[in-house]
Design a protein around this motif. Structure first.
Motif, short mmCIF file in Angstrom:
data_model
loop_
_atom_site.label_atom_id
_atom_site.label_comp_id
_atom_site.label_asym_id
_atom_site.label_seq_id
_atom_site.Cartn_x
_atom_site.Cartn_y
_atom_site.Cartn_z
N PHE A 139 56.95 99.00 78.92
CA PHE A 139 55.71 99.03 79.68
C PHE A 139 54.52 98.66 78.79
O PHE A 139 53.66 97.86 79.18
N SER A 140 54.47 99.22 77.60
CA SER A 140 53.37 98.95 76.68
C SER A 140 53.30 97.47 76.31
O SER A 140 52.22 96.87 76.27
N GLU A 141 54.46 96.88 76.03
CA GLU A 141 54.51 95.46 75.67
C GLU A 141 54.00 94.59 76.83
O GLU A 141 53.20 93.67 76.63
N ALA A 142 54.47 94.87 78.03
CA ALA A 142 54.08 94.07 79.19
C ALA A 142 52.60 94.22 79.49
O ALA A 142 51.91 93.23 79.80
N TYR A 143 52.10 95.44 79.39
CA TYR A 143 50.68 95.66 79.68
C TYR A 143 49.81 95.01 78.61
O TYR A 143 48.77 94.41 78.92
N LEU A 144 50.22 95.11 77.34
CA LEU A 144 49.46 94.44 76.28
C LEU A 144 49.42 92.93 76.53
O LEU A 144 48.38 92.29 76.35
N ASN A 145 50.53 92.36 76.96
CA ASN A 145 50.55 90.93 77.26
C ASN A 145 49.54 90.58 78.35
O ASN A 145 48.88 89.54 78.29
N GLU A 146 49.41 91.44 79.36
CA GLU A 146 48.44 91.19 80.42
C GLU A 146 47.03 91.09 79.83
O GLU A 146 46.26 90.18 80.16
N LEU A 147 46.69 92.04 78.98
CA LEU A 147 45.35 92.06 78.40
C LEU A 147 45.12 90.88 77.45
O LEU A 147 44.06 90.24 77.49
N LEU A 148 46.10 90.62 76.60
CA LEU A 148 45.95 89.52 75.65
C LEU A 148 45.83 88.18 76.38
O LEU A 148 45.07 87.29 75.96
N ARG A 149 46.55 88.03 77.47
CA ARG A 149 46.50 86.79 78.22
C ARG A 149 45.10 86.57 78.80
O ARG A 149 44.58 85.45 78.80
N LEU A 150 44.47 87.61 79.27
CA LEU A 150 43.12 87.49 79.80
C LEU A 150 42.13 87.10 78.71
O LEU A 150 41.24 86.27 78.93
N ALA A 151 42.27 87.71 77.54
CA ALA A 151 41.40 87.33 76.43
C ALA A 151 41.67 85.90 75.99
O ALA A 151 40.74 85.16 75.62
N ALA A 152 42.92 85.49 76.03
CA ALA A 152 43.31 84.18 75.52
C ALA A 152 42.68 83.03 76.27
O ALA A 152 42.47 81.96 75.70
N VAL A 153 42.39 83.22 77.56
CA VAL A 153 41.84 82.12 78.37
C VAL A 153 40.32 82.16 78.47
O VAL A 153 39.72 81.36 79.17
N SER A 154 39.69 83.10 77.78
CA SER A 154 38.24 83.13 77.75
C SER A 154 37.73 82.15 76.69
O SER A 154 38.48 81.79 75.77
N PRO A 155 36.48 81.69 76.78
CA PRO A 155 35.48 82.01 77.79
C PRO A 155 35.55 81.13 79.04
O PRO A 155 34.72 81.30 79.94
N GLN A 156 36.51 80.19 79.08
CA GLN A 156 36.60 79.33 80.27
C GLN A 156 36.79 80.14 81.53
O GLN A 156 36.24 79.83 82.58
N THR A 157 37.59 81.20 81.42
CA THR A 157 37.78 82.12 82.55
C THR A 157 37.42 83.51 82.09
O THR A 157 38.07 84.07 81.20
N THR A 158 36.37 84.06 82.66
CA THR A 158 35.97 85.42 82.33
C THR A 158 36.82 86.41 83.11
O THR A 158 37.43 86.08 84.12
N SER A 159 36.86 87.65 82.64
CA SER A 159 37.69 88.67 83.28
C SER A 159 37.14 90.04 82.95
O SER A 159 36.10 90.18 82.30
N GLU A 160 37.89 91.06 83.36
CA GLU A 160 37.46 92.44 83.17
C GLU A 160 37.64 92.96 81.76
O GLU A 160 37.19 94.06 81.45
N VAL A 161 38.27 92.20 80.88
CA VAL A 161 38.55 92.72 79.53
C VAL A 161 37.37 92.61 78.59
O VAL A 161 37.43 93.09 77.46
N GLN A 162 36.28 91.99 79.03
CA GLN A 162 35.10 91.90 78.17
C GLN A 162 33.83 92.05 78.98
O GLN A 162 33.65 91.40 80.01
N LEU A 163 32.92 92.93 78.51
CA LEU A 163 31.61 93.07 79.12
C LEU A 163 30.70 91.99 78.56
O LEU A 163 30.68 91.74 77.35
N LEU A 164 29.91 91.36 79.43
CA LEU A 164 29.10 90.21 79.03
C LEU A 164 27.62 90.51 78.94
O LEU A 164 26.86 89.69 78.42
N SER A 165 27.18 91.64 79.47
CA SER A 165 25.76 91.99 79.41
C SER A 165 25.61 93.49 79.60
O SER A 165 26.56 94.20 79.93
#
Length: 368
Positions: A139-165
């Motif tokens: 579970f931990s590995e799969a969930y970490l992959n979810e978060l890392l994937r969201l960070a990996a495609v930024s800043p072209q695609t923003t998401s909930e893993v980073q606050l911008l303001s």
């Protein structure tokens, strides 16, 4: 939500897996604050071990791991740093009850010591918790992959893993054991899932924030009436997803979408309206903070995604995933979808499972 955000910009080699965990792998009911802490410590340590292991992988290995064509390694490293800070803060809170139950308790007094313990972590095959070791790590590995994937495609695609303001919040700043329940996408058809959920919440003396697309709200009012809409959301909070449930990251009419929806909510639901915008899929412009400040709006993200909108998850799995993430993050904003039947099963289950843990479900009107 997570998969949709990623697929908006890059084609993955295969559909990314979704982290799920059958709570039956945990050998005891979480029916006290102390046992909540025990399970919390276990989840934090296993996730920390996964996070630490990921740091040994180079850019090419991470790109392959995440199933992407290219990744933003700087964004991934920034996310890792923030995750370590949260993990240490949460473990320090969870270990305050070690005198009552020493399971998963170690002499950890800093983030660096948490890293060391994560590296050395082992659950003995003869341990009471042995059956949780492998499923918990998966579970931990799969969930970490979810978060890392969201960070990996930024800043072209923003998401909930980073606050911008400064206008944005995601629940990580709440007090320990404090959670806000939220729903996206409604209202559904008359006498459907939204009606059932708002009725259930009122019966339990609970409140949630319902994020609605303006056109969906308008259609429901035209089919019934504004008065019936007000009765539907009585005792609850209502905020906007924009006029349509589409990405506001690149849409040239995103500002009009937000302002038009606010006007509708203020006119039709003045007693329930809260000045929050939730960007569909977590996608918004990186330079949007000034607009939201000028409009008097907060951007309400989330840090606990039930993923009930993923067709691969059952209602039970969505509820179990939510509880697992609550144990990991110990505070935050939980998101379900009130137009889906899964929430009608998952939410009551979640309330029963946490009823004796002394967690607090935040009254939606009290969040500032």
């Amino acid at each position: 939500m997570l998969a949709a955000a990623v697929c908006a910009t890059q084609a993955a080699v295969a559909a990314p897996s979704v982290a799920t965990l059958e709570r039956s792998h945990w050998p005891e009911r979480i029916d006290s604050p102390v046992l909540f802490d025990v399970a919390s410590r276990a989840h934090i340590l296993l996730f920390a071990r996964s996070l630490l292991a990921s740091e040994s992988q180079d850019e090419a290995q991470l790109t392959t791991r995440l199933g992407l064509r290219q990744i933003n390694l700087l964004a991934i490293n920034d996310l890792r740093q923030r995750l370590w800070q949260r993990l240490w803060a949460n473990f320090d809170l969870a270990q305050q009850s070690c005198e009552q139950d020493a399971s998963f308790c170690y002499a950890i007094d800093s983030e660096s010591e948490l890293r060391t313990q994560a590296a050395d972590l082992g659950i003995d095959p003869e341990s009471f918790y042995a059956g949780f070791a492998v499923p918990g790590q998966v579970f931990s590995e799969a969930y970490l992959n979810e978060l890392l994937r969201l960070a990996a495609v930024s800043p072209q695609t923003t998401s909930e893993v980073q606050l911008l303001s400064e206008q944005e919040f995601d629940g990580n700043g709440f007090a320990d054991r404090t959670f806000l329940l939220s729903f996206d996408g409604g209202p559904g058809p008359v006498d459907g899932t939204t009606d059932a959920l708002t009725g259930y919440l009122r019966a339990q003396d609970l409140s949630a924030t319902f994020f609605v697309p303006g056109q969906t709200l308008q259609a429901r009012a035209e089919k019934t009436s504004v008065a019936q809409l007000q009765a539907l959301y009585a005792g609850q909070c209502v905020a906007t997803l924009g006029w349509q449930y589409v990405s506001h990251g690149q849409w040239d009419k995103w500002q009009d979408s937000v302002l038009r929806s606010i006007a509708l909510l203020q006119a039709d639901l003045p007693d329930s309206y809260v000045p929050w915008f939730r960007p569909p899929y977590g996608q918004r412009r990186a330079d949007s903070g000034g607009f939201f400040a000028g409009a008097g709006l907060k951007v309400a993200l989330w840090n606990i995604d039930s993923m009930d909108d993923d067709s691969r998850l059952t209602a039970q799995q969505a509820g179990e995933r939510t509880l697992s993430l609550m144990l990991l993050w110990r505070r935050g904003i939980v998101v379900f979808h009130d137009t889906l039947a899964k929430a009608q099963t998952a939410v009551p289950w979640l309330m029963r499972e946490t009823a004796q843990t002394d967690i607090a479900w935040q009254a939606c009107a009290d969040v500032r």
